[in-house]
Design a protein around this motif. Structure first.
Motif, PDB file in Angstrom:
ATOM      1  N   PHE A 256      20.976 -43.976 -40.926  1.00  0.00           N
ATOM      2  CA  PHE A 256      20.911 -43.325 -39.618  1.00  0.00           C
ATOM      3  C   PHE A 256      19.941 -42.158 -39.598  1.00  0.00           C
ATOM      4  N   GLN A 257      19.398 -41.924 -38.419  1.00  0.00           N
ATOM      5  CA  GLN A 257      18.699 -40.665 -38.159  1.00  0.00           C
ATOM      6  C   GLN A 257      19.706 -39.803 -37.410  1.00  0.00           C
ATOM      7  N   ILE A 258      19.874 -38.581 -37.846  1.00  0.00           N
ATOM      8  CA  ILE A 258      20.866 -37.690 -37.247  1.00  0.00           C
ATOM      9  C   ILE A 258      20.142 -36.499 -36.632  1.00  0.00           C
ATOM     10  N   ILE A 259      20.357 -36.307 -35.341  1.00  0.00           N
ATOM     11  CA  ILE A 259      19.804 -35.175 -34.608  1.00  0.00           C
ATOM     12  C   ILE A 259      20.938 -34.183 -34.389  1.00  0.00           C
ATOM     13  N   ALA A 260      20.676 -32.922 -34.642  1.00  0.00           N
ATOM     14  CA  ALA A 260      21.684 -31.870 -34.466  1.00  0.00           C
ATOM     15  C   ALA A 260      21.298 -30.996 -33.282  1.00  0.00           C
ATOM     16  N   PHE A 261      22.302 -30.550 -32.552  1.00  0.00           N
ATOM     17  CA  PHE A 261      22.104 -29.651 -31.416  1.00  0.00           C
ATOM     18  C   PHE A 261      22.794 -28.334 -31.717  1.00  0.00           C
ATOM     19  N   GLN A 262      22.070 -27.241 -31.498  1.00  0.00           N
ATOM     20  CA  GLN A 262      22.662 -25.925 -31.682  1.00  0.00           C
ATOM     21  C   GLN A 262      21.954 -24.937 -30.766  1.00  0.00           C
ATOM     22  N   THR A 263      22.499 -23.749 -30.679  1.00  0.00           N
ATOM     23  CA  THR A 263      21.887 -22.679 -29.913  1.00  0.00           C
ATOM     24  C   THR A 263      21.381 -21.634 -30.898  1.00  0.00           C
ATOM     25  N   VAL A 264      20.101 -21.293 -30.773  1.00  0.00           N
ATOM     26  CA  VAL A 264      19.490 -20.277 -31.631  1.00  0.00           C
ATOM     27  C   VAL A 264      18.864 -19.238 -30.704  1.00  0.00           C
ATOM     28  N   ASN A 265      19.270 -17.982 -30.858  1.00  0.00           N
ATOM     29  CA  ASN A 265      18.788 -16.894 -29.984  1.00  0.00           C
ATOM     30  C   ASN A 265      18.989 -17.249 -28.506  1.00  0.00           C
ATOM     31  N   ASN A 266      20.160 -17.789 -28.202  1.00  0.00           N
ATOM     32  CA  ASN A 266      20.537 -18.183 -26.840  1.00  0.00           C
ATOM     33  C   ASN A 266      19.652 -19.278 -26.252  1.00  0.00           C
ATOM     34  N   GLU A 267      18.932 -19.996 -27.098  1.00  0.00           N
ATOM     35  CA  GLU A 267      18.090 -21.104 -26.658  1.00  0.00           C
ATOM     36  C   GLU A 267      18.604 -22.400 -27.279  1.00  0.00           C
ATOM     37  N   PRO A 268      18.657 -23.483 -26.483  1.00  0.00           N
ATOM     38  CA  PRO A 268      19.075 -24.761 -27.069  1.00  0.00           C
ATOM     39  C   PRO A 268      18.023 -25.275 -28.051  1.00  0.00           C
ATOM     40  N   LEU A 269      18.482 -25.814 -29.162  1.00  0.00           N
ATOM     41  CA  LEU A 269      17.581 -26.324 -30.187  1.00  0.00           C
ATOM     42  C   LEU A 269      18.069 -27.701 -30.624  1.00  0.00           C
ATOM     43  N   GLU A 270      17.129 -28.627 -30.676  1.00  0.00           N
ATOM     44  CA  GLU A 270      17.407 -29.988 -31.118  1.00  0.00           C
ATOM     45  C   GLU A 270      16.513 -30.245 -32.321  1.00  0.00           C
ATOM     46  N   SER A 271      17.100 -30.701 -33.432  1.00  0.00           N
ATOM     47  CA  SER A 271      16.297 -30.932 -34.631  1.00  0.00           C
ATOM     48  C   SER A 271      16.946 -32.006 -35.498  1.00  0.00           C
ATOM     49  N   ILE A 272      16.146 -32.548 -36.413  1.00  0.00           N
ATOM     50  CA  ILE A 272      16.697 -33.471 -37.402  1.00  0.00           C
ATOM     51  C   ILE A 272      17.743 -32.688 -38.205  1.00  0.00           C
ATOM     52  N   PHE A 273      18.894 -33.288 -38.410  1.00  0.00           N
ATOM     53  CA  PHE A 273      19.966 -32.607 -39.129  1.00  0.00           C
ATOM     54  C   PHE A 273      19.526 -32.289 -40.552  1.00  0.00           C
ATOM     55  N   ASP A 274      19.681 -31.041 -40.922  1.00  0.00           N
ATOM     56  CA  ASP A 274      19.365 -30.561 -42.262  1.00  0.00           C
ATOM     57  C   ASP A 274      20.675 -30.094 -42.900  1.00  0.00           C
ATOM     58  N   PRO A 275      21.115 -30.744 -43.978  1.00  0.00           N
ATOM     59  CA  PRO A 275      22.389 -30.355 -44.574  1.00  0.00           C
ATOM     60  C   PRO A 275      22.388 -28.946 -45.151  1.00  0.00           C
ATOM     61  N   GLU A 276      21.217 -28.360 -45.343  1.00  0.00           N
ATOM     62  CA  GLU A 276      21.124 -26.999 -45.872  1.00  0.00           C
ATOM     63  C   GLU A 276      21.068 -25.946 -44.766  1.00  0.00           C
TER      64      GLU A 276
ATOM     65  N   GLU B 286      21.901 -23.382 -41.870  1.00  0.00           N
ATOM     66  CA  GLU B 286      23.018 -22.463 -41.617  1.00  0.00           C
ATOM     67  C   GLU B 286      23.361 -22.502 -40.137  1.00  0.00           C
ATOM     68  N   GLY B 287      24.521 -22.020 -39.819  1.00  0.00           N
ATOM     69  CA  GLY B 287      24.933 -21.929 -38.425  1.00  0.00           C
ATOM     70  C   GLY B 287      25.831 -23.076 -38.024  1.00  0.00           C
ATOM     71  N   ASN B 288      26.329 -22.967 -36.820  1.00  0.00           N
ATOM     72  CA  ASN B 288      27.230 -23.975 -36.283  1.00  0.00           C
ATOM     73  C   ASN B 288      26.498 -24.834 -35.268  1.00  0.00           C
ATOM     74  N   PHE B 289      26.854 -26.085 -35.241  1.00  0.00           N
ATOM     75  CA  PHE B 289      26.226 -27.034 -34.344  1.00  0.00           C
ATOM     76  C   PHE B 289      27.133 -27.322 -33.160  1.00  0.00           C
ATOM     77  N   LEU B 290      26.511 -27.770 -32.070  1.00  0.00           N
ATOM     78  CA  LEU B 290      27.244 -28.096 -30.854  1.00  0.00           C
ATOM     79  C   LEU B 290      27.606 -29.579 -30.804  1.00  0.00           C
ATOM     80  N   GLY B 291      26.792 -30.387 -31.439  1.00  0.00           N
ATOM     81  CA  GLY B 291      27.012 -31.817 -31.429  1.00  0.00           C
ATOM     82  C   GLY B 291      25.922 -32.532 -32.197  1.00  0.00           C
ATOM     83  N   PHE B 292      26.047 -33.868 -32.263  1.00  0.00           N
ATOM     84  CA  PHE B 292      25.143 -34.664 -33.065  1.00  0.00           C
ATOM     85  C   PHE B 292      24.813 -35.968 -32.329  1.00  0.00           C
ATOM     86  N   LEU B 293      23.625 -36.468 -32.583  1.00  0.00           N
ATOM     87  CA  LEU B 293      23.184 -37.737 -32.030  1.00  0.00           C
ATOM     88  C   LEU B 293      22.780 -38.607 -33.203  1.00  0.00           C
TER      89      LEU B 293
END
Length: 153
Positions: A120-140, A142-149
């Motif tokens: 699978f390709q896993i995309i992670a969603f999180q908020t960084v500096n009050n901005e939404p961020l979507e990126s390839i999931f990196d197991p290293e 930091e921070g909390n995620f909002l959800g995954f695709l």
């Protein structure tokens, strides 16, 4: 290929979007359900999972603690694989019903990232500096995620 190297429970497909299985553990047999339904964005589906209630709905807030979490998640991943095999252009979105549950999913993705990322390709969603961020999931990461695709490679 099962990504957790733990045998999944036997899955009963109820059509292409509903699946059931039983968790067998310290508290006995507990029915679990998965329901997959389309979101507003074409090709993206919500992946709902939890205890199966007598009326056929899913309680995604139940805390079963049946002592078989690796096997339950192995089964959930098996359902994902089946659905994505049948719908190769689809993506599955999931998040926890609470931030704590999303953190549990994050920990599972971190722990089994090598095996997940094989299929699978896993995309992670999180908020960084009050901005939404979507990126390839990196197991290293930091921070909390909002959800995954999740989608097939």
């Amino acid at each position: 290929m099962n990504t957790l190297n733990v045998s999944p429970y036997k899955i009963q497909a109820k059509g292409l979007t509903k699946y059931e299985f039983e968790s067998i553990g310290a508290k006995g047999a507990i029915k679990k359900g998965v329901e997959i339904f389309p979101l507003e964005v074409p090709g993206i589906y919500n992946f709902a999972f939890g205890d199966l209630l007598p009326d056929g709905t899913i309680d995604d807030e139940a805390e079963t603690n049946n002592g078989d979490m690796p096997r339950v998640f192995s089964t959930v991943i098996e359902v994902m694989e089946k659905f994505l095999h049948a719908h190769p252009n689809a993506s599955l979105f999931f998040s926890g019903s609470s931030p704590q549950r999303t953190n549990v999913y994050q920990l599972i993705l971190k722990r089994y990232h090598e095996r997940f990322s094989f299929s699978f390709q896993i995309i992670a969603f999180q908020t960084v500096n009050n901005e939404p961020l979507e990126s390839i999931f990196d197991p290293e990461a930091e921070g909390n995620f909002l959800g995954f695709l999740v989608k097939r490679k």
